[in-house]
Design a protein around this motif. Structure first.
Motif, short mmCIF file in Angstrom:
data_model
loop_
_atom_site.label_atom_id
_atom_site.label_comp_id
_atom_site.label_asym_id
_atom_site.label_seq_id
_atom_site.Cartn_x
_atom_site.Cartn_y
_atom_site.Cartn_z
N ASN A 71 0.80 -1.22 0.00
CA ASN A 71 0.00 0.00 0.00
C ASN A 71 0.84 1.28 0.00
OD1 ASN A 71 -2.48 1.32 -0.09
ND2 ASN A 71 -2.68 1.37 2.13
N HIS A 72 1.78 1.42 0.94
CA HIS A 72 2.52 2.68 1.01
C HIS A 72 3.43 2.89 -0.20
CE1 HIS A 72 5.26 -0.15 2.99
NE2 HIS A 72 6.26 0.67 2.67
N ILE A 73 3.86 1.81 -0.83
CA ILE A 73 4.67 1.93 -2.05
C ILE A 73 3.77 2.40 -3.21
CG2 ILE A 73 6.12 0.72 -3.72
CD1 ILE A 73 7.40 0.99 -0.93
N GLU A 74 2.61 1.78 -3.33
CA GLU A 74 1.67 2.14 -4.40
C GLU A 74 1.21 3.59 -4.26
OE1 GLU A 74 0.83 0.44 -7.22
OE2 GLU A 74 2.43 -0.86 -6.49
N LEU A 75 0.92 4.00 -3.03
CA LEU A 75 0.48 5.39 -2.82
C LEU A 75 1.56 6.37 -3.26
CD1 LEU A 75 -1.31 5.03 0.63
CD2 LEU A 75 -2.39 5.52 -1.58
N GLY A 76 2.81 6.05 -2.99
CA GLY A 76 3.92 6.89 -3.44
C GLY A 76 3.99 6.99 -4.95
N LYS A 77 3.71 5.88 -5.62
CA LYS A 77 3.75 5.86 -7.08
C LYS A 77 2.58 6.62 -7.70
CE LYS A 77 5.93 1.31 -7.47
NZ LYS A 77 5.68 -0.10 -7.87
N LEU A 119 1.97 15.13 -5.96
CA LEU A 119 2.46 16.07 -4.96
C LEU A 119 2.14 15.51 -3.58
CD1 LEU A 119 2.48 19.83 -4.87
CD2 LEU A 119 1.25 18.71 -3.02
N PHE A 120 3.11 15.59 -2.69
CA PHE A 120 2.97 15.11 -1.31
C PHE A 120 3.08 16.30 -0.38
CE2 PHE A 120 4.83 13.46 2.65
CZ PHE A 120 4.02 12.38 2.92
N SER A 153 6.22 6.17 6.21
CA SER A 153 6.55 5.09 5.27
C SER A 153 6.27 5.52 3.83
CB SER A 153 5.75 3.82 5.59
OG SER A 153 6.15 3.30 6.82
N THR A 154 5.14 6.16 3.61
CA THR A 154 4.80 6.63 2.26
C THR A 154 5.79 7.71 1.83
OG1 THR A 154 2.48 6.09 2.64
CG2 THR A 154 2.97 7.57 0.80
N ALA A 155 6.12 8.63 2.72
CA ALA A 155 7.06 9.70 2.39
C ALA A 155 8.41 9.13 1.97
CB ALA A 155 7.23 10.65 3.57
N LEU A 156 8.87 8.13 2.68
CA LEU A 156 10.17 7.53 2.37
C LEU A 156 10.14 6.78 1.05
CD1 LEU A 156 12.93 7.49 3.75
CD2 LEU A 156 12.31 5.29 4.74
N ALA A 157 8.96 6.31 0.65
CA ALA A 157 8.82 5.54 -0.58
C ALA A 157 8.53 6.41 -1.81
CB ALA A 157 7.69 4.51 -0.42
N LEU A 158 8.44 7.72 -1.63
CA LEU A 158 8.14 8.60 -2.76
C LEU A 158 9.29 8.62 -3.76
CD1 LEU A 158 6.70 11.70 -0.88
CD2 LEU A 158 5.42 10.20 -2.42
N PRO A 159 8.98 8.63 -5.05
CA PRO A 159 10.03 8.87 -6.03
C PRO A 159 10.68 10.23 -5.76
CG PRO A 159 8.04 8.08 -7.10
CD PRO A 159 7.68 8.37 -5.67
#
Length: 183
Positions: A70-76, A80-81, A105-111
């Motif tokens: 989930n947190h990886i997909e949300l980053g993809k 804008l975060f 977790s999502t922030a760290l996984a952002l491109p």
């Protein structure tokens, strides 16, 4: 329009996230909301779910789709975060690369190329503390833009810098970051 991921953390200013979501939706953006557990003490996830018309994500260990993280997909899936409001705790975690909740977790996984904004909201002493100032500078080196808090009467009764920036200021910063992405 843009896919905006809004992270809400545990500050008294969390209730202002409802107005932000509402305004972003009226502008035609898709808004996905992430919340820390502390944020849920100030505003109910259901409020932000109804306004965003999307699931509010609370738990990094909750995986609704077995074929995706989930947190990886949300980053993809974000253009804008933004963290509104950003507590000293979350700012410190982001600066140190900790990933112990849905927001971090999502922030760290952002491109790396995704624009990232942080709008601090806390007591003046916490905001001015050297650790917080160092953490904000660290976030800037990671590509985050800081939306400075304003000076105001704070919820604790103190007067000083630390109140969440005005909604118009936050919306303008979002608009500018999205415009930069299209250039």
């Amino acid at each position: 329009m843009a896919r905006i991921t809004l992270a809400v953390t545990g500050s008294i200013a969390s209730y202002k996230a409802a107005d932000l979501v509402s305004n972003l939706k009226k502008q035609g953006h898709s808004v996905t909301v992430l919340m820390t557990q502390a944020a849920t003490a100030f505003i109910q996830p259901l409020t932000l779910q109804v306004l965003s018309q999307n699931t509010v994500h609370l738990d990094v260990m909750q995986e609704p789709y077995p074929d995706k993280v989930n947190h990886i997909e949300l980053g993809k899936e974000t253009d804008l975060f933004i963290v509104v409001p950003a507590t000293a705790n979350t700012i410190a975690k982001l600066a140190q690369g900790l990933a112990d909740n849905m927001v971090t977790s999502t922030a760290l996984a952002l491109p790396h190329y995704i624009p990232k904004l942080v709008a601090p909201a806390m007591n003046t002493k916490m905001y001015d503390h050297p650790a917080t100032q160092t953490n904000l500078k660290t976030l800037e080196t990671y590509g985050y833009s800081i939306i400075a808090p304003k000076e105001s009467l704070l919820a604790c009764g103190d007067v000083g810098r630390g109140a969440l920036a005005d909604l118009d200021t936050i919306l303008q910063q979002i608009k500018e970051k999205l415009h930069e992405q299209t250039l």
